[in-house]
Design a protein around this motif. Structure first.
Motif, PDB file in Angstrom:
ATOM      1  N   ILE A   1       0.842  -1.198   0.000  1.00 61.88           N
ATOM      2  CA  ILE A   1       0.000   0.000   0.000  1.00 61.88           C
ATOM      3  C   ILE A   1       0.877   1.248   0.000  1.00 61.88           C
ATOM      4  O   ILE A   1       0.651   2.184  -0.775  1.00 61.88           O
ATOM      5  CB  ILE A   1      -0.948   0.002   1.225  1.00 61.88           C
ATOM      6  CG1 ILE A   1      -1.979  -1.119   1.090  1.00 61.88           C
ATOM      7  CG2 ILE A   1      -1.630   1.360   1.377  1.00 61.88           C
ATOM      8  CD1 ILE A   1      -2.777  -1.367   2.358  1.00 61.88           C
ATOM      9  N   LYS A   2       1.907   1.251   0.841  1.00 65.89           N
ATOM     10  CA  LYS A   2       2.793   2.414   0.935  1.00 65.89           C
ATOM     11  C   LYS A   2       3.541   2.665  -0.374  1.00 65.89           C
ATOM     12  O   LYS A   2       3.827   3.806  -0.720  1.00 65.89           O
ATOM     13  CB  LYS A   2       3.805   2.229   2.062  1.00 65.89           C
ATOM     14  CG  LYS A   2       3.205   2.355   3.436  1.00 65.89           C
ATOM     15  CD  LYS A   2       4.280   2.130   4.492  1.00 65.89           C
ATOM     16  CE  LYS A   2       3.726   2.199   5.879  1.00 65.89           C
ATOM     17  NZ  LYS A   2       4.759   1.940   6.904  1.00 65.89           N
ATOM     18  N   SER A   3       3.852   1.606  -1.100  1.00 63.88           N
ATOM     19  CA  SER A   3       4.612   1.766  -2.348  1.00 63.88           C
ATOM     20  C   SER A   3       3.812   2.500  -3.417  1.00 63.88           C
ATOM     21  O   SER A   3       4.378   3.030  -4.360  1.00 63.88           O
ATOM     22  CB  SER A   3       5.070   0.407  -2.877  1.00 63.88           C
ATOM     23  OG  SER A   3       3.959  -0.328  -3.382  1.00 63.88           O
ATOM     24  N   GLY A   4       2.506   2.557  -3.258  1.00 62.60           N
ATOM     25  CA  GLY A   4       1.670   3.257  -4.220  1.00 62.60           C
ATOM     26  C   GLY A   4       1.445   4.711  -3.875  1.00 62.60           C
ATOM     27  O   GLY A   4       0.669   5.404  -4.523  1.00 62.60           O
ATOM     28  N   ARG A   5       2.143   5.192  -2.869  1.00 63.26           N
ATOM     29  CA  ARG A   5       1.961   6.579  -2.418  1.00 63.26           C
ATOM     30  C   ARG A   5       2.410   7.556  -3.500  1.00 63.26           C
ATOM     31  O   ARG A   5       3.476   7.407  -4.075  1.00 63.26           O
ATOM     32  CB  ARG A   5       2.770   6.823  -1.152  1.00 63.26           C
ATOM     33  CG  ARG A   5       2.611   8.218  -0.603  1.00 63.26           C
ATOM     34  CD  ARG A   5       3.469   8.407   0.657  1.00 63.26           C
ATOM     35  NE  ARG A   5       3.331   9.743   1.169  1.00 63.26           N
ATOM     36  CZ  ARG A   5       4.030  10.790   0.740  1.00 63.26           C
ATOM     37  NH1 ARG A   5       4.923  10.633  -0.224  1.00 63.26           N
ATOM     38  NH2 ARG A   5       3.855  11.984   1.258  1.00 63.26           N
ATOM     39  N   LYS A   6       1.590   8.531  -3.739  1.00 66.15           N
ATOM     40  CA  LYS A   6       1.906   9.586  -4.702  1.00 66.15           C
ATOM     41  C   LYS A   6       2.521  10.755  -3.943  1.00 66.15           C
ATOM     42  O   LYS A   6       2.028  11.148  -2.888  1.00 66.15           O
ATOM     43  CB  LYS A   6       0.643  10.069  -5.427  1.00 66.15           C
ATOM     44  CG  LYS A   6      -0.081   8.974  -6.179  1.00 66.15           C
ATOM     45  CD  LYS A   6       0.733   8.509  -7.349  1.00 66.15           C
ATOM     46  CE  LYS A   6      -0.040   7.475  -8.138  1.00 66.15           C
ATOM     47  NZ  LYS A   6       0.751   6.734  -9.041  1.00 66.15           N
ATOM     48  N   ARG A   7       3.606  11.286  -4.484  1.00 65.53           N
ATOM     49  CA  ARG A   7       4.261  12.413  -3.835  1.00 65.53           C
ATOM     50  C   ARG A   7       3.438  13.678  -4.026  1.00 65.53           C
ATOM     51  O   ARG A   7       2.774  13.847  -5.047  1.00 65.53           O
ATOM     52  CB  ARG A   7       5.662  12.615  -4.408  1.00 65.53           C
ATOM     53  CG  ARG A   7       6.587  11.448  -4.073  1.00 65.53           C
ATOM     54  CD  ARG A   7       7.961  11.665  -4.597  1.00 65.53           C
ATOM     55  NE  ARG A   7       7.886  11.686  -6.070  1.00 65.53           N
ATOM     56  CZ  ARG A   7       8.832  12.131  -6.864  1.00 65.53           C
ATOM     57  NH1 ARG A   7       9.947  12.592  -6.370  1.00 65.53           N
ATOM     58  NH2 ARG A   7       8.689  12.113  -8.167  1.00 65.53           N
ATOM     59  N   THR A   8       3.539  14.567  -3.051  1.00 63.35           N
ATOM     60  CA  THR A   8       2.836  15.844  -3.153  1.00 63.35           C
ATOM     61  C   THR A   8       3.607  16.770  -4.082  1.00 63.35           C
ATOM     62  O   THR A   8       4.793  16.544  -4.359  1.00 63.35           O
ATOM     63  CB  THR A   8       2.712  16.517  -1.774  1.00 63.35           C
ATOM     64  OG1 THR A   8       4.026  16.837  -1.302  1.00 63.35           O
ATOM     65  CG2 THR A   8       2.002  15.622  -0.773  1.00 63.35           C
ATOM     66  N   ALA A   9       2.948  17.816  -4.542  1.00 65.52           N
ATOM     67  CA  ALA A   9       3.596  18.797  -5.416  1.00 65.52           C
ATOM     68  C   ALA A   9       4.795  19.422  -4.698  1.00 65.52           C
ATOM     69  O   ALA A   9       5.841  19.670  -5.310  1.00 65.52           O
ATOM     70  CB  ALA A   9       2.604  19.869  -5.829  1.00 65.52           C
ATOM     71  N   GLU A  10       4.659  19.656  -3.409  1.00 68.60           N
ATOM     72  CA  GLU A  10       5.751  20.245  -2.628  1.00 68.60           C
ATOM     73  C   GLU A  10       6.957  19.302  -2.570  1.00 68.60           C
ATOM     74  O   GLU A  10       8.104  19.745  -2.707  1.00 68.60           O
ATOM     75  CB  GLU A  10       5.259  20.558  -1.207  1.00 68.60           C
ATOM     76  CG  GLU A  10       6.229  21.351  -0.371  1.00 68.60           C
ATOM     77  CD  GLU A  10       6.452  22.770  -0.895  1.00 68.60           C
ATOM     78  OE1 GLU A  10       7.555  23.297  -0.677  1.00 68.60           O
ATOM     79  OE2 GLU A  10       5.534  23.342  -1.506  1.00 68.60           O
ATOM     80  N   GLU A  11       6.721  18.008  -2.396  1.00 63.40           N
ATOM     81  CA  GLU A  11       7.817  17.036  -2.367  1.00 63.40           C
ATOM     82  C   GLU A  11       8.534  16.984  -3.715  1.00 63.40           C
ATOM     83  O   GLU A  11       9.760  16.916  -3.777  1.00 63.40           O
ATOM     84  CB  GLU A  11       7.288  15.642  -1.997  1.00 63.40           C
ATOM     85  CG  GLU A  11       6.837  15.516  -0.563  1.00 63.40           C
ATOM     86  CD  GLU A  11       6.120  14.212  -0.272  1.00 63.40           C
ATOM     87  OE1 GLU A  11       6.160  13.786   0.896  1.00 63.40           O
ATOM     88  OE2 GLU A  11       5.512  13.629  -1.193  1.00 63.40           O
ATOM     89  N   ILE A  12       7.771  17.010  -4.795  1.00 61.30           N
ATOM     90  CA  ILE A  12       8.361  16.985  -6.139  1.00 61.30           C
ATOM     91  C   ILE A  12       9.184  18.250  -6.371  1.00 61.30           C
ATOM     92  O   ILE A  12      10.304  18.192  -6.886  1.00 61.30           O
ATOM     93  CB  ILE A  12       7.258  16.831  -7.217  1.00 61.30           C
ATOM     94  CG1 ILE A  12       6.590  15.462  -7.084  1.00 61.30           C
ATOM     95  CG2 ILE A  12       7.818  17.033  -8.613  1.00 61.30           C
ATOM     96  CD1 ILE A  12       5.325  15.306  -7.883  1.00 61.30           C
ATOM     97  N   LYS A  13       8.646  19.382  -5.952  1.00 63.41           N
ATOM     98  CA  LYS A  13       9.351  20.655  -6.101  1.00 63.41           C
ATOM     99  C   LYS A  13      10.656  20.644  -5.306  1.00 63.41           C
ATOM    100  O   LYS A  13      11.708  21.049  -5.812  1.00 63.41           O
ATOM    101  CB  LYS A  13       8.457  21.799  -5.630  1.00 63.41           C
ATOM    102  CG  LYS A  13       9.084  23.160  -5.733  1.00 63.41           C
ATOM    103  CD  LYS A  13       8.153  24.223  -5.177  1.00 63.41           C
ATOM    104  CE  LYS A  13       8.875  25.537  -5.035  1.00 63.41           C
ATOM    105  NZ  LYS A  13       8.083  26.514  -4.298  1.00 63.41           N
ATOM    106  N   ASP A  14      10.610  20.157  -4.056  1.00 62.49           N
ATOM    107  CA  ASP A  14      11.814  20.094  -3.218  1.00 62.49           C
ATOM    108  C   ASP A  14      12.872  19.188  -3.838  1.00 62.49           C
ATOM    109  O   ASP A  14      14.058  19.508  -3.837  1.00 62.49           O
ATOM    110  CB  ASP A  14      11.474  19.604  -1.809  1.00 62.49           C
ATOM    111  CG  ASP A  14      10.680  20.628  -1.012  1.00 62.49           C
ATOM    112  OD1 ASP A  14      10.647  21.807  -1.424  1.00 62.49           O
ATOM    113  OD2 ASP A  14      10.090  20.243   0.012  1.00 62.49           O
ATOM    114  N   GLU A  15      12.438  18.045  -4.371  1.00 65.98           N
ATOM    115  CA  GLU A  15      13.378  17.115  -4.996  1.00 65.98           C
ATOM    116  C   GLU A  15      14.019  17.744  -6.234  1.00 65.98           C
ATOM    117  O   GLU A  15      15.238  17.646  -6.438  1.00 65.98           O
ATOM    118  CB  GLU A  15      12.674  15.812  -5.379  1.00 65.98           C
ATOM    119  CG  GLU A  15      13.604  14.774  -5.956  1.00 65.98           C
ATOM    120  CD  GLU A  15      12.885  13.494  -6.348  1.00 65.98           C
ATOM    121  OE1 GLU A  15      13.434  12.758  -7.190  1.00 65.98           O
ATOM    122  OE2 GLU A  15      11.789  13.231  -5.826  1.00 65.98           O
TER     123      GLU A  15
END
Length: 116
Positions: free
Chosen positions: A87-101
């Motif tokens: 279940i955890k492996s299907g987690r979608k990153r938030t826009a903020e997480e993508i921006k930080d990365e």
């Protein structure tokens, strides 16, 4: 702010507190029955309930090798921890997480080009 209890309301309040304590005690006893360090093994029906899926959907996902499963004879068994990880492996990153990365990768690539 909560209303102050009157003397006449105390017996009912104490009764509610006792009921809640009894429920907590039952939950703790159930939790103690499961040995620590051992993962719960679930048959298909229980895994379907845990995943909130229909049993045929679980079978379908197993057939497509989408779910981690253990097979013994004709029976399928699932570890709760493996299903939780699935279940955890299907987690979608938030826009903020993508921006930080993206920002951190961009700053790293800038450092590398400056040092060259």
């Amino acid at each position: 702010m909560k209303d102050t209890l009157t003397f006449d309301q105390l017996p009912e309040a104490v009764s509610r507190i006792q009921d809640k304590l009894d429920n907590i005690e039952q939950l703790l006893l159930q939790r103690q029955e499961q040995p620590m360090g051992q993962d719960e093994i679930m048959p298909v029906a229980k895994a379907a309930i845990f995943l909130d899926l229909a049993v045929p959907t679980v079978y379908s996902k197993v057939c497509r090798k989408e779910l981690p499963v253990n097979k013994r004879g004709k029976r399928l068994y699932f570890y709760r921890s493996e299903l939780t990880e699935w279940i955890k492996s299907g987690r979608k990153r938030t826009a903020e997480e993508i921006k930080d990365e993206a920002t951190s990768k961009f700053s790293l690539s800038e450092k590398k080009t400056k040092s060259i």
